[in-house]
Design a protein around this motif. Sequence first.
Motif, PDB file in Angstrom:
ATOM      1  N   LEU A  19       0.833  -1.201   0.000  1.00  0.00           N
ATOM      2  CA  LEU A  19       0.000   0.000   0.000  1.00  0.00           C
ATOM      3  C   LEU A  19       0.873   1.258   0.000  1.00  0.00           C
ATOM      4  N   PRO A  20       0.365   2.377  -0.562  1.00  0.00           N
ATOM      5  CA  PRO A  20      -1.004   2.578  -1.063  1.00  0.00           C
ATOM      6  C   PRO A  20      -1.190   2.025  -2.464  1.00  0.00           C
ATOM      7  N   ILE A  21      -2.452   1.733  -2.812  1.00  0.00           N
ATOM      8  CA  ILE A  21      -2.805   1.323  -4.165  1.00  0.00           C
ATOM      9  C   ILE A  21      -4.095   2.028  -4.581  1.00  0.00           C
ATOM     10  N   VAL A  22      -4.333   2.052  -5.880  1.00  0.00           N
ATOM     11  CA  VAL A  22      -5.602   2.523  -6.417  1.00  0.00           C
ATOM     12  C   VAL A  22      -6.329   1.311  -6.987  1.00  0.00           C
ATOM     13  N   LEU A  23      -7.528   1.062  -6.487  1.00  0.00           N
ATOM     14  CA  LEU A  23      -8.340  -0.060  -6.947  1.00  0.00           C
ATOM     15  C   LEU A  23      -9.344   0.473  -7.961  1.00  0.00           C
ATOM     16  N   VAL A  24      -9.210   0.041  -9.202  1.00  0.00           N
ATOM     17  CA  VAL A  24     -10.097   0.497 -10.272  1.00  0.00           C
ATOM     18  C   VAL A  24     -11.115  -0.600 -10.549  1.00  0.00           C
ATOM     19  N   CYS A  25     -12.389  -0.278 -10.302  1.00  0.00           N
ATOM     20  CA  CYS A  25     -13.435  -1.289 -10.419  1.00  0.00           C
ATOM     21  C   CYS A  25     -14.773  -0.590 -10.628  1.00  0.00           C
ATOM     22  N   SER A  26     -15.617  -1.139 -11.486  1.00  0.00           N
ATOM     23  CA  SER A  26     -16.898  -0.496 -11.785  1.00  0.00           C
ATOM     24  C   SER A  26     -17.951  -0.749 -10.718  1.00  0.00           C
ATOM     25  N   SER A  27     -17.718  -1.722  -9.834  1.00  0.00           N
ATOM     26  CA  SER A  27     -18.717  -2.120  -8.843  1.00  0.00           C
ATOM     27  C   SER A  27     -18.222  -1.865  -7.421  1.00  0.00           C
ATOM     28  N   ILE A  28     -18.978  -1.080  -6.651  1.00  0.00           N
ATOM     29  CA  ILE A  28     -18.622  -0.823  -5.251  1.00  0.00           C
ATOM     30  C   ILE A  28     -18.725  -2.098  -4.428  1.00  0.00           C
ATOM     31  N   ASP A  29     -19.694  -2.984  -4.764  1.00  0.00           N
ATOM     32  CA  ASP A  29     -19.818  -4.252  -4.038  1.00  0.00           C
ATOM     33  C   ASP A  29     -18.581  -5.121  -4.249  1.00  0.00           C
ATOM     34  N   PHE A  30     -18.107  -5.160  -5.485  1.00  0.00           N
ATOM     35  CA  PHE A  30     -16.914  -5.941  -5.805  1.00  0.00           C
ATOM     36  C   PHE A  30     -15.704  -5.366  -5.066  1.00  0.00           C
ATOM     37  N   ALA A  31     -15.598  -4.022  -5.066  1.00  0.00           N
ATOM     38  CA  ALA A  31     -14.489  -3.357  -4.374  1.00  0.00           C
ATOM     39  C   ALA A  31     -14.531  -3.626  -2.875  1.00  0.00           C
ATOM     40  N   ASN A  32     -15.738  -3.582  -2.288  1.00  0.00           N
ATOM     41  CA  ASN A  32     -15.882  -3.883  -0.856  1.00  0.00           C
ATOM     42  C   ASN A  32     -15.466  -5.319  -0.560  1.00  0.00           C
ATOM     43  N   SER A  33     -15.790  -6.239  -1.472  1.00  0.00           N
ATOM     44  CA  SER A  33     -15.408  -7.637  -1.296  1.00  0.00           C
ATOM     45  C   SER A  33     -13.897  -7.789  -1.314  1.00  0.00           C
ATOM     46  N   PHE A  34     -13.246  -7.063  -2.219  1.00  0.00           N
ATOM     47  CA  PHE A  34     -11.789  -7.080  -2.289  1.00  0.00           C
ATOM     48  C   PHE A  34     -11.192  -6.541  -0.988  1.00  0.00           C
ATOM     49  N   MET A  35     -11.755  -5.436  -0.495  1.00  0.00           N
ATOM     50  CA  MET A  35     -11.238  -4.823   0.733  1.00  0.00           C
ATOM     51  C   MET A  35     -11.372  -5.778   1.907  1.00  0.00           C
ATOM     52  N   PHE A  36     -12.511  -6.444   2.018  1.00  0.00           N
ATOM     53  CA  PHE A  36     -12.727  -7.401   3.110  1.00  0.00           C
ATOM     54  C   PHE A  36     -11.727  -8.551   3.028  1.00  0.00           C
ATOM     55  N   ALA A  37     -11.535  -9.080   1.799  1.00  0.00           N
ATOM     56  CA  ALA A  37     -10.605 -10.192   1.608  1.00  0.00           C
ATOM     57  C   ALA A  37      -9.175  -9.776   1.925  1.00  0.00           C
ATOM     58  N   TYR A  38      -8.802  -8.561   1.514  1.00  0.00           N
ATOM     59  CA  TYR A  38      -7.446  -8.074   1.777  1.00  0.00           C
ATOM     60  C   TYR A  38      -7.218  -7.912   3.282  1.00  0.00           C
ATOM     61  N   ALA A  39      -8.174  -7.276   3.967  1.00  0.00           N
ATOM     62  CA  ALA A  39      -8.041  -7.057   5.415  1.00  0.00           C
ATOM     63  C   ALA A  39      -8.007  -8.378   6.172  1.00  0.00           C
ATOM     64  N   LYS A  40      -8.836  -9.333   5.748  1.00  0.00           N
ATOM     65  CA  LYS A  40      -8.881 -10.637   6.424  1.00  0.00           C
ATOM     66  C   LYS A  40      -7.571 -11.387   6.234  1.00  0.00           C
TER      67      LYS A  40
END
Length: 293
Positions: free
Chosen positions: A143-164
């Motif tokens: 980090l830091p990174i920029v996450l480019v994604c058209s879906s906020i749900d998909f981005a939230n899923s990525f964030m949860f997986a990364y934090a976990k």
Amino acid sequence: MKVLIVENESYLANSIATKLNDIGYSCEVSLLGNDICEDTKFDVVLLSTGIIGLNFNDIIKKHKNSTIILMINSINNDIISAMKMGADDYILKPIIMEEIIRKIKIFDNYKRFETLNKNYEDLISLLTKSYKFPKIDFKKIKLPIVLVCSSIDFANSFMFAYAKNNKSPYDHIDATTQGAINLIKEAKPQTILFISNFELLEPNIQEKITNTTKSKNTIFFVKNDIQTNMQKIFLKREFNELPRGEIISIDDYTKFIISEFQNIISDTELSKKLGISRKSLWEKRKRYGITKK
């Protein structure tokens, strides 16, 4: 809450039991330690380490799922060993009842939050199950990174997986929210910041936020690509992810249903649910390139 008191001084054991019973606990006293029922479940075990001939390590193993608080005369290597084996805390004699009650409440709250956190993790994992990521080694992402994604749900899923995967807490901060910069400043050092709507800000505000996050672990989420020197990760939705709040084609829906449920229900039931014949189901598998496991 059930409490087991293992103490050979009967006066002390009964005194502790009486006071805990008075405030709503259910107590059982064992004066020798070797008469404890194997199948009995206790929330808390108050264990005296001064009982001659008693191997208190055996009791710790037997009640490893309970909160175990040692009652000790002094700190020594045996106590350190007991803590490593699974004892949660200790209290020095002479016993102060307020201190025992305080420790029990602390660990009771901890267990509750631990269970609640597990329930939330399971729920989030269930809700994000349909999002399939490309092969990503989360631990190698710097980090830091920029996450480019058209879906906020998909981005939230990525964030949860990364934090976990990194066993780190995270905060979601909408960059357009008033006071966003102060929220970033006040965030704890170990917390990962997930900042959304960054591309909607004016360039000077973007610069302020970027400067504020220099000492923070930050993931910026944007729906459209932006100019930046930070590393970028592009996430694209795969066909086996059913989007939320969007209209998709019948073909894409059929492909999703076949991929997700073909190993859960029979072909007869699956074709019936889709309103097609088993032959048509076989033909669609072939056309979509889906292999049944």
